[in-house]
Design a protein around this motif. Structure first.
Motif, PDB file in Angstrom:
ATOM      1  N   LEU A  24       0.904  -1.305  -0.058  1.00  0.00           N
ATOM      2  CA  LEU A  24      -0.033  -0.054  -0.017  1.00  0.00           C
ATOM      3  C   LEU A  24       0.929   1.454  -0.096  1.00  0.00           C
ATOM      4  N   SER A  25       0.397   2.198  -0.911  1.00  0.00           N
ATOM      5  CA  SER A  25       1.002   3.458  -0.985  1.00  0.00           C
ATOM      6  C   SER A  25       0.669   4.340   0.418  1.00  0.00           C
ATOM      7  N   SER A  26       0.812   5.647   0.381  1.00  0.00           N
ATOM      8  CA  SER A  26       0.369   6.283   1.626  1.00  0.00           C
ATOM      9  C   SER A  26      -1.169   6.711   1.173  1.00  0.00           C
ATOM     10  N   VAL A  27      -1.485   6.914  -0.052  1.00  0.00           N
ATOM     11  CA  VAL A  27      -2.799   6.975  -0.254  1.00  0.00           C
ATOM     12  C   VAL A  27      -3.629   5.719  -0.011  1.00  0.00           C
ATOM     13  N   GLY A  28      -2.922   4.684  -0.222  1.00  0.00           N
ATOM     14  CA  GLY A  28      -3.771   3.279  -0.114  1.00  0.00           C
ATOM     15  C   GLY A  28      -3.952   3.004   1.272  1.00  0.00           C
ATOM     16  N   GLU A  29      -2.935   3.523   2.105  1.00  0.00           N
ATOM     17  CA  GLU A  29      -3.038   3.288   3.688  1.00  0.00           C
ATOM     18  C   GLU A  29      -4.325   4.187   4.030  1.00  0.00           C
ATOM     19  N   GLU A  30      -4.371   5.386   3.606  1.00  0.00           N
ATOM     20  CA  GLU A  30      -5.616   6.409   4.075  1.00  0.00           C
ATOM     21  C   GLU A  30      -7.044   5.889   3.475  1.00  0.00           C
ATOM     22  N   LEU A  31      -6.967   5.150   2.151  1.00  0.00           N
ATOM     23  CA  LEU A  31      -8.063   4.395   1.822  1.00  0.00           C
ATOM     24  C   LEU A  31      -8.488   3.260   2.603  1.00  0.00           C
ATOM     25  N   LEU A  32      -7.612   2.471   3.188  1.00  0.00           N
ATOM     26  CA  LEU A  32      -7.793   1.134   3.798  1.00  0.00           C
ATOM     27  C   LEU A  32      -9.091   1.287   4.845  1.00  0.00           C
ATOM     28  N   PRO A  33      -8.900   2.228   5.837  1.00  0.00           N
ATOM     29  CA  PRO A  33      -9.897   1.903   6.791  1.00  0.00           C
ATOM     30  C   PRO A  33     -11.360   2.079   6.368  1.00  0.00           C
ATOM     31  N   ALA A  34     -11.711   3.151   5.294  1.00  0.00           N
ATOM     32  CA  ALA A  34     -12.835   3.533   4.846  1.00  0.00           C
ATOM     33  C   ALA A  34     -13.389   2.169   4.033  1.00  0.00           C
ATOM     34  N   ALA A  35     -12.434   1.707   3.292  1.00  0.00           N
ATOM     35  CA  ALA A  35     -12.869   0.394   2.530  1.00  0.00           C
ATOM     36  C   ALA A  35     -13.232  -0.901   3.284  1.00  0.00           C
ATOM     37  N   GLU A  36     -12.613  -0.818   4.466  1.00  0.00           N
ATOM     38  CA  GLU A  36     -12.825  -2.045   5.411  1.00  0.00           C
ATOM     39  C   GLU A  36     -14.089  -1.879   5.995  1.00  0.00           C
TER      40      GLU A  36
END
Length: 295
Positions: free
Chosen positions: A57-69
């Motif tokens: 995960l990139s930094s953007v991916g890390e930010e997106l992960l909680p919302a996706a979960e």
């Protein structure tokens, strides 16, 4: 992002590879790659750092992960049912160390299913910590509370271990003589939790018969030797008896771990309550039976 985007993103994030994500989604890696590329193009940002070792995960991916979960939790119904106290249904996967998985969970889960016939239960027995962040399981039972991640942790119960050996062998009089017997235990470099490192108490560094599986260790002890055994497992090995009970005894605990985002799931909460109560009762029942079998 629509649901298809969410599940593709989460699958790659958890598997850290297109091939692994493809196995989860039953799609080929090339299709997964195209889907991720289109998603990144729509968002105008890279979600993963690609390398020969995989997708991180990139930094953007890390930010997106909680919302996706969170979206995954809201859109999925792992334990479907009606309102109120309707019976549980759907599928739930429980990860556990193999001692618990072999000797406790089958009875406990059978009792839960008897009250909830539409519920399907999967038991994932692993000689390591179950990775909830990669959704290997919905719930995990551990012997140490995790200290990282967005997780809910609750203690289930204490359990005990004692030295045991075959009943037809002469028991040692003290710990010094116990060291003269061949030791059965874990493979030293495969102990995945410090709470499973028992043999230092015997003053022995050598393990003559070793396995990363509690069930295999129990079978080894049935052939001879001495080693620590969960009291709750002894009723399944009638050839074995506890030895030196007054000299050495270990106490450990089981913890139940689940995703923090499942806190508001009434259905999963009811399953957790039933599972915890069942495990407490089963440990107590089996340990009482084992207590009657000592040299």
């Amino acid at each position: 992002m629509n649901w298809d985007d969410i599940r593709v993103f989460l699958a790659v994030a958890r598997a850290e590879s297109l091939t692994g994500a493809g196995k989860t989604l039953r799609l080929d890696a090339a299709t997964i790659g195209r889907r991720i590329a289109r998603l990144e193009a729509r968002l105008g940002a890279e979600l993963f750092v690609k390398s020969p070792q995989g997708y991180v995960l990139s930094s953007v991916g890390e930010e997106l992960l909680p919302a996706a979960e969170a979206a995954e939790a809201a859109l999925s119904v792992p334990l479907a049912g009606g309102q109120g106290q309707a019976g549980l249904s759907g599928t739930v996967r429980i990860g556990a160390p193999d001692g618990c998985a072999n000797y406790l969970l089958p009875q406990v889960c059978a009792a839960i299913r008897a009250d909830n016939p539409d519920l399907d239960i999967q038991i994932l027995a692993l000689p390591r910590v179950v990775n909830l962040s990669k959704r290997e399981a919905d719930l995990a039972i551990t012997v140490s509370p995790p200290d990282a991640g967005r997780l809910l942790v609750q203690k289930i119960t204490d359990y005990h271990l004692h030295l045991a050996m075959r009943a037809d062998l002469t028991p040692p009089d003290d710990l010094a003589k116990a060291r003269d017997h061949a030791v059965v235990g874990y493979i030293p470099d495969m102990i995945f939790d410090k709470e499973l490192d028992y043999l230092g108490l015997l003053g022995r560094g050598r393990v003559q018969m070793a396995s990363n599986s509690v069930a295999v260790q129990l079978q080894m002890l049935r052939q001879g030797g001495i080693g620590f055994v969960h009291d709750f497992a002894l009723p399944f090995a009638p050839e074995l008896r506890i030895v030196l009970k007054d000299d050495i005894s270990l106490k450990r605990a089981f913890y139940l771990v689940r995703h923090e985002q499942d806190r508001r799931s009434d259905r999963l909460g009811r399953l957790v309550e039933a599972l915890s109560a069942g495990l407490r009762a089963e440990v107590a029942r089996l340990e009482a039976e084992a207590a009657a079998r000592c040299f």
